[in-house]
Design an enzyme around this catalytic site. Sequence first.
Site, PDB file in Angstrom:
ATOM      1  N   ASP A 172     -26.909 -32.112  25.930  1.00 54.42           N
ATOM      2  CA  ASP A 172     -26.453 -31.781  27.275  1.00 54.42           C
ATOM      3  C   ASP A 172     -25.767 -33.016  27.857  1.00 54.42           C
ATOM      4  O   ASP A 172     -26.104 -34.144  27.510  1.00 54.42           O
ATOM      5  CB  ASP A 172     -27.632 -31.417  28.176  1.00 54.42           C
ATOM      6  CG  ASP A 172     -28.580 -30.413  27.547  1.00 54.42           C
ATOM      7  OD1 ASP A 172     -28.086 -29.463  26.920  1.00 54.42           O
ATOM      8  OD2 ASP A 172     -29.814 -30.588  27.688  1.00 54.42           O
ATOM      9  N   ASP A 187     -23.751 -27.671  24.364  1.00 58.88           N
ATOM     10  CA  ASP A 187     -25.028 -27.114  24.824  1.00 58.88           C
ATOM     11  C   ASP A 187     -24.988 -27.033  26.348  1.00 58.88           C
ATOM     12  O   ASP A 187     -24.060 -26.464  26.911  1.00 58.88           O
ATOM     13  CB  ASP A 187     -26.188 -27.964  24.311  1.00 58.88           C
ATOM     14  CG  ASP A 187     -27.531 -27.242  24.406  1.00 58.88           C
ATOM     15  OD1 ASP A 187     -27.545 -26.029  24.677  1.00 58.88           O
ATOM     16  OD2 ASP A 187     -28.563 -27.893  24.219  1.00 58.88           O
ATOM     17  N   ASP A 221     -29.263 -29.805  32.332  1.00 53.67           N
ATOM     18  CA  ASP A 221     -30.474 -29.032  32.070  1.00 53.67           C
ATOM     19  C   ASP A 221     -31.699 -29.737  32.640  1.00 53.67           C
ATOM     20  O   ASP A 221     -31.800 -30.974  32.606  1.00 53.67           O
ATOM     21  CB  ASP A 221     -30.661 -28.810  30.569  1.00 53.67           C
ATOM     22  CG  ASP A 221     -29.800 -27.660  30.048  1.00 53.67           C
ATOM     23  OD1 ASP A 221     -28.990 -27.127  30.820  1.00 53.67           O
ATOM     24  OD2 ASP A 221     -29.955 -27.299  28.861  1.00 53.67           O
ATOM     25  N   ARG A 227     -26.002 -19.189  33.108  1.00 53.12           N
ATOM     26  CA  ARG A 227     -26.949 -20.240  33.485  1.00 53.12           C
ATOM     27  C   ARG A 227     -26.448 -21.082  34.649  1.00 53.12           C
ATOM     28  O   ARG A 227     -26.325 -22.306  34.539  1.00 53.12           O
ATOM     29  CB  ARG A 227     -27.301 -21.128  32.294  1.00 53.12           C
ATOM     30  CG  ARG A 227     -27.921 -20.396  31.135  1.00 53.12           C
ATOM     31  CD  ARG A 227     -28.363 -21.329  30.024  1.00 53.12           C
ATOM     32  NE  ARG A 227     -28.921 -20.589  28.899  1.00 53.12           N
ATOM     33  CZ  ARG A 227     -29.368 -21.145  27.773  1.00 53.12           C
ATOM     34  NH1 ARG A 227     -29.333 -22.464  27.641  1.00 53.12           N
ATOM     35  NH2 ARG A 227     -29.854 -20.395  26.808  1.00 53.12           N
TER      36      ARG A 227
END
Length: 447
Positions: free
Chosen positions: A228, A267, A271, A321
């Site tokens: 990430d 990715d 996060d 997301r």
Amino acid sequence: MAAPAHRRSLRKRRTLVVSAAVVAAGVGAGALVLNANAGTVDLYHETLAAKDGWASSGTGTTGGKKADAAHTFTVSTRAQLVKALGSASDTTPRIIKVKGTIDANTNDAGKKLTCADYASGTGYSLTSYLKAYDPSTYGRSKLPSGSQETARAAAQKKQAANIVFKVPANTSIVGVPGTKAGLTGAMLQIQNVDNVIVRNLAFSATEDCFPQWDPTDGDDGNWNSNYDSVTLRGATHVWADHNTFTDTPHLDSANPKYYGREYQIHDGALDITKSSDLVTVSRNQFTNHDKTTLIGSSDSEPAGKLRVSIHHNIYKGITQRAPLSRVGQVHIYNNYYDVTPLNGYAVQYSINSRAKAQVVAENNYWKVPSSVKVAKLLSGDGTGAIKGGGNLVNGTVTDLVAAYNAASSKDLKTTVNWTPTLTAGLESSAKNLPTSLATSTGAAVLK
């Protein structure tokens, strides 16, 4: 003429205590508080304002505000950044000023590194890997194992050693205004530490050279990548503010397919996992990306953590997301979502609430083209909740949960077990967000 509301709000937030050097020069022993109107604001010592989201809870988030001269760094290369970060276990307050764009895929001498450099000496080759784990011969019931998987993992480990930067507690990492400050190809890892600020940085091209094939992921298998741009793992009191996140220049549309599945090298963007807690994500721009922000990495994460505030951000060209929330108490307000397909990125959903997450989503604005159904803006597993109001779709107040539940067999719950109170800057109307956030979010806005 009065300043726009978003600029007045920003000025109210931007106060600071003068550094020890100024006090020593004769200002006096007491704390001197300045407003942005009173002169140049010291971004590097600036702290999160009171009641500005979950990260202001308790002790608040001050980052490296107390850093002395020996722990204040200006960095413009990967090697300098590594030295400035020091040991991840050193809790001494530090300020790191990033000047210009730092390429993580370089060695200590500044030489550009490629995927081939990381693979060198490991025995890995994509051609051999594809042959070894072709589902037609290897099957689909188990993860890859054997010499090529071992070689892939070794090559990935070499890349990680170069591009993963571990951030210690009590740190502020801030881009120097006017220098196109940012990190490309990098992952900032904020793991099991407290009190970190990340501001005014452009994150781009965080790419995994060695995705792993997982034939058991979904009905058809998937390629999964490992990095990430910013990752929080067990971190507390983190403020991510005025940053820009993008896949540019390599977009997902350029990814090849192997075994009939996209060879995904990206990715997450930002996060928040492994029971991270007390996080505020404000005034960032997220664009040209698929899996943007994951809150909670597992449906079985323990309750009581993952308290996150997400406000005044722009999401444009985001597939999913934004965020996906599990378990925690998440406040999502005053964000602007433009779900018009962009560069091959088409929305699957914006907000997902699952694993009993308690989400309050209010006063956000969605720009939705006729090709996208309003019912697609939310998602869930039937256990998560989303409460809120004042959300606009193309300028019209819309009950997003009702639209989703009417089209879904797994309804989102509409009541939550908490009430947001850390809401400084909350705007009661979303109607001006497309205009106001266009000039007040992302890297290079702060001066």
